[in-house]
Design a protein around this motif. Sequence first.
Motif, PDB file in Angstrom:
ATOM      1  N   TYR A   4       0.815  -1.271   0.109  1.00  0.00           N
ATOM      2  CA  TYR A   4      -0.479  -0.045  -0.217  1.00  0.00           C
ATOM      3  C   TYR A   4       0.604   1.469   0.042  1.00  0.00           C
ATOM      4  O   TYR A   4       0.850   1.851  -0.774  1.00  0.00           O
ATOM      5  CB  TYR A   4      -0.726  -0.387   1.065  1.00  0.00           C
ATOM      6  N   ASN A   5       2.095   1.467   0.695  1.00  0.00           N
ATOM      7  CA  ASN A   5       2.029   2.369   1.138  1.00  0.00           C
ATOM      8  C   ASN A   5       3.521   2.667  -0.220  1.00  0.00           C
ATOM      9  O   ASN A   5       3.660   3.857  -0.552  1.00  0.00           O
ATOM     10  CB  ASN A   5       3.487   2.370   2.352  1.00  0.00           C
ATOM     11  N   SER A   6       3.814   1.897  -0.821  1.00  0.00           N
ATOM     12  CA  SER A   6       5.178   1.358  -1.912  1.00  0.00           C
ATOM     13  C   SER A   6       4.090   1.581  -3.340  1.00  0.00           C
ATOM     14  O   SER A   6       5.054   3.280  -4.176  1.00  0.00           O
ATOM     15  CB  SER A   6       5.349  -0.085  -2.348  1.00  0.00           C
ATOM     16  N   VAL A   7       3.062   1.480  -3.321  1.00  0.00           N
ATOM     17  CA  VAL A   7       2.025   2.019  -4.566  1.00  0.00           C
ATOM     18  C   VAL A   7       1.906   3.332  -3.837  1.00  0.00           C
ATOM     19  O   VAL A   7       1.584   4.491  -5.072  1.00  0.00           O
ATOM     20  CB  VAL A   7       0.285   0.769  -4.393  1.00  0.00           C
ATOM     21  N   LEU A   8       1.691   4.054  -3.259  1.00  0.00           N
ATOM     22  CA  LEU A   8       1.227   5.130  -2.675  1.00  0.00           C
ATOM     23  C   LEU A   8       2.749   6.115  -3.194  1.00  0.00           C
ATOM     24  O   LEU A   8       2.324   7.422  -3.918  1.00  0.00           O
ATOM     25  CB  LEU A   8       1.038   5.806  -1.155  1.00  0.00           C
ATOM     26  N   ARG A   9       3.198   5.663  -2.837  1.00  0.00           N
ATOM     27  CA  ARG A   9       5.308   6.573  -3.033  1.00  0.00           C
ATOM     28  C   ARG A   9       4.958   6.444  -4.636  1.00  0.00           C
ATOM     29  O   ARG A   9       5.246   7.788  -4.919  1.00  0.00           O
ATOM     30  CB  ARG A   9       5.939   5.802  -2.361  1.00  0.00           C
ATOM     31  N   GLN A  10       4.824   5.446  -5.256  1.00  0.00           N
ATOM     32  CA  GLN A  10       4.901   5.466  -6.732  1.00  0.00           C
ATOM     33  C   GLN A  10       3.839   6.412  -7.645  1.00  0.00           C
ATOM     34  O   GLN A  10       4.204   6.885  -8.266  1.00  0.00           O
ATOM     35  CB  GLN A  10       4.169   4.409  -7.693  1.00  0.00           C
ATOM     36  N   ASN A  11       3.278   6.791  -6.940  1.00  0.00           N
ATOM     37  CA  ASN A  11       2.315   8.114  -7.848  1.00  0.00           C
ATOM     38  C   ASN A  11       2.328   9.219  -6.638  1.00  0.00           C
ATOM     39  O   ASN A  11       1.110   9.772  -6.860  1.00  0.00           O
ATOM     40  CB  ASN A  11       0.577   7.533  -6.896  1.00  0.00           C
ATOM     41  N   GLY A  12       3.492   9.610  -5.848  1.00  0.00           N
ATOM     42  CA  GLY A  12       3.445  10.528  -5.752  1.00  0.00           C
ATOM     43  C   GLY A  12       3.286  11.187  -4.415  1.00  0.00           C
ATOM     44  O   GLY A  12       2.822  12.008  -4.102  1.00  0.00           O
ATOM     45  N   ILE A  13       2.616  10.224  -3.602  1.00  0.00           N
ATOM     46  CA  ILE A  13       2.076  10.481  -2.155  1.00  0.00           C
ATOM     47  C   ILE A  13       3.213  10.042  -1.598  1.00  0.00           C
ATOM     48  O   ILE A  13       3.375   8.311  -1.564  1.00  0.00           O
ATOM     49  CB  ILE A  13       0.789   9.547  -2.322  1.00  0.00           C
ATOM     50  N   PHE A  14       3.711  10.749   0.487  1.00  0.00           N
ATOM     51  CA  PHE A  14       4.393  10.020   0.260  1.00  0.00           C
ATOM     52  C   PHE A  14       3.395   9.909   1.908  1.00  0.00           C
ATOM     53  O   PHE A  14       2.947  10.863   2.220  1.00  0.00           O
ATOM     54  CB  PHE A  14       5.592  11.086   1.443  1.00  0.00           C
ATOM     55  N   ALA A  64      -6.715   9.543  -6.137  1.00  0.00           N
ATOM     56  CA  ALA A  64      -6.588   8.255  -7.272  1.00  0.00           C
ATOM     57  C   ALA A  64      -5.021   7.365  -6.622  1.00  0.00           C
ATOM     58  O   ALA A  64      -4.959   5.932  -7.226  1.00  0.00           O
ATOM     59  CB  ALA A  64      -5.798   8.968  -8.104  1.00  0.00           C
ATOM     60  N   ALA A  65      -4.476   7.599  -6.103  1.00  0.00           N
ATOM     61  CA  ALA A  65      -3.434   6.917  -5.249  1.00  0.00           C
ATOM     62  C   ALA A  65      -3.414   6.075  -4.768  1.00  0.00           C
ATOM     63  O   ALA A  65      -3.602   4.834  -5.050  1.00  0.00           O
ATOM     64  CB  ALA A  65      -2.269   7.745  -5.115  1.00  0.00           C
ATOM     65  N   VAL A  66      -4.405   6.576  -3.741  1.00  0.00           N
ATOM     66  CA  VAL A  66      -4.914   5.336  -2.623  1.00  0.00           C
ATOM     67  C   VAL A  66      -5.971   4.580  -3.046  1.00  0.00           C
ATOM     68  O   VAL A  66      -5.806   3.157  -2.667  1.00  0.00           O
ATOM     69  CB  VAL A  66      -5.806   6.371  -1.780  1.00  0.00           C
ATOM     70  N   GLN A  67      -6.517   4.436  -4.548  1.00  0.00           N
ATOM     71  CA  GLN A  67      -7.481   3.733  -5.246  1.00  0.00           C
ATOM     72  C   GLN A  67      -6.660   2.404  -5.915  1.00  0.00           C
ATOM     73  O   GLN A  67      -7.077   1.425  -6.562  1.00  0.00           O
ATOM     74  CB  GLN A  67      -8.166   3.998  -6.172  1.00  0.00           C
ATOM     75  N   GLU A  68      -5.765   2.972  -6.381  1.00  0.00           N
ATOM     76  CA  GLU A  68      -4.361   1.947  -7.387  1.00  0.00           C
ATOM     77  C   GLU A  68      -3.756   1.543  -5.542  1.00  0.00           C
ATOM     78  O   GLU A  68      -4.347   0.496  -6.326  1.00  0.00           O
ATOM     79  CB  GLU A  68      -3.595   3.009  -7.736  1.00  0.00           C
ATOM     80  N   ALA A  69      -3.697   2.096  -4.483  1.00  0.00           N
ATOM     81  CA  ALA A  69      -2.934   1.067  -3.748  1.00  0.00           C
ATOM     82  C   ALA A  69      -3.502  -0.085  -3.300  1.00  0.00           C
ATOM     83  O   ALA A  69      -3.727  -1.434  -2.916  1.00  0.00           O
ATOM     84  CB  ALA A  69      -2.614   2.077  -2.408  1.00  0.00           C
ATOM     85  N   ALA A  70      -5.100   0.655  -3.052  1.00  0.00           N
ATOM     86  CA  ALA A  70      -5.897  -0.902  -1.941  1.00  0.00           C
ATOM     87  C   ALA A  70      -6.681  -1.668  -3.094  1.00  0.00           C
ATOM     88  O   ALA A  70      -6.602  -2.848  -3.082  1.00  0.00           O
ATOM     89  CB  ALA A  70      -7.526   0.344  -2.177  1.00  0.00           C
ATOM     90  N   ASN A  71      -6.602  -1.415  -5.460  1.00  0.00           N
ATOM     91  CA  ASN A  71      -6.212  -2.308  -6.398  1.00  0.00           C
ATOM     92  C   ASN A  71      -5.515  -3.103  -6.115  1.00  0.00           C
ATOM     93  O   ASN A  71      -5.271  -4.545  -5.833  1.00  0.00           O
ATOM     94  CB  ASN A  71      -6.681  -1.040  -7.266  1.00  0.00           C
ATOM     95  N   ALA A  72      -3.822  -2.622  -5.612  1.00  0.00           N
ATOM     96  CA  ALA A  72      -2.736  -3.511  -5.868  1.00  0.00           C
ATOM     97  C   ALA A  72      -3.032  -4.681  -4.376  1.00  0.00           C
ATOM     98  O   ALA A  72      -2.409  -5.766  -4.618  1.00  0.00           O
ATOM     99  CB  ALA A  72      -1.663  -2.587  -5.778  1.00  0.00           C
ATOM    100  N   ILE A  73      -3.639  -4.137  -3.523  1.00  0.00           N
ATOM    101  CA  ILE A  73      -3.662  -4.458  -2.306  1.00  0.00           C
ATOM    102  C   ILE A  73      -4.492  -5.627  -2.550  1.00  0.00           C
ATOM    103  O   ILE A  73      -4.762  -6.895  -2.300  1.00  0.00           O
ATOM    104  CB  ILE A  73      -3.552  -4.221  -0.557  1.00  0.00           C
TER     105      ILE A  73
END
Length: 53
Positions: A8-18, A40-49
């Motif tokens: 989750y944290n990794s995908v957020l960082r990949q999308n510019g969110i720390f 948008a980053a949270v949605q992508e991270a949720a999809n990833a997990i």
Amino acid sequence: MMTLNATYNSVLRQNGIFKAPGKFYPSLAVTEADFDQTKAAVQEAANAISAMC
């Protein structure tokens, strides 16, 4: 294999969110664009997990 939290944290960082591992505090300097990017980053991270489960 990465843990769900690490993914989750990794995908957020990949999308510019720390996301700090500890506490965080809101700021008046946050813009509507910042909220949109975060959403948008949270949605992508949720999809990833979700794909991991």
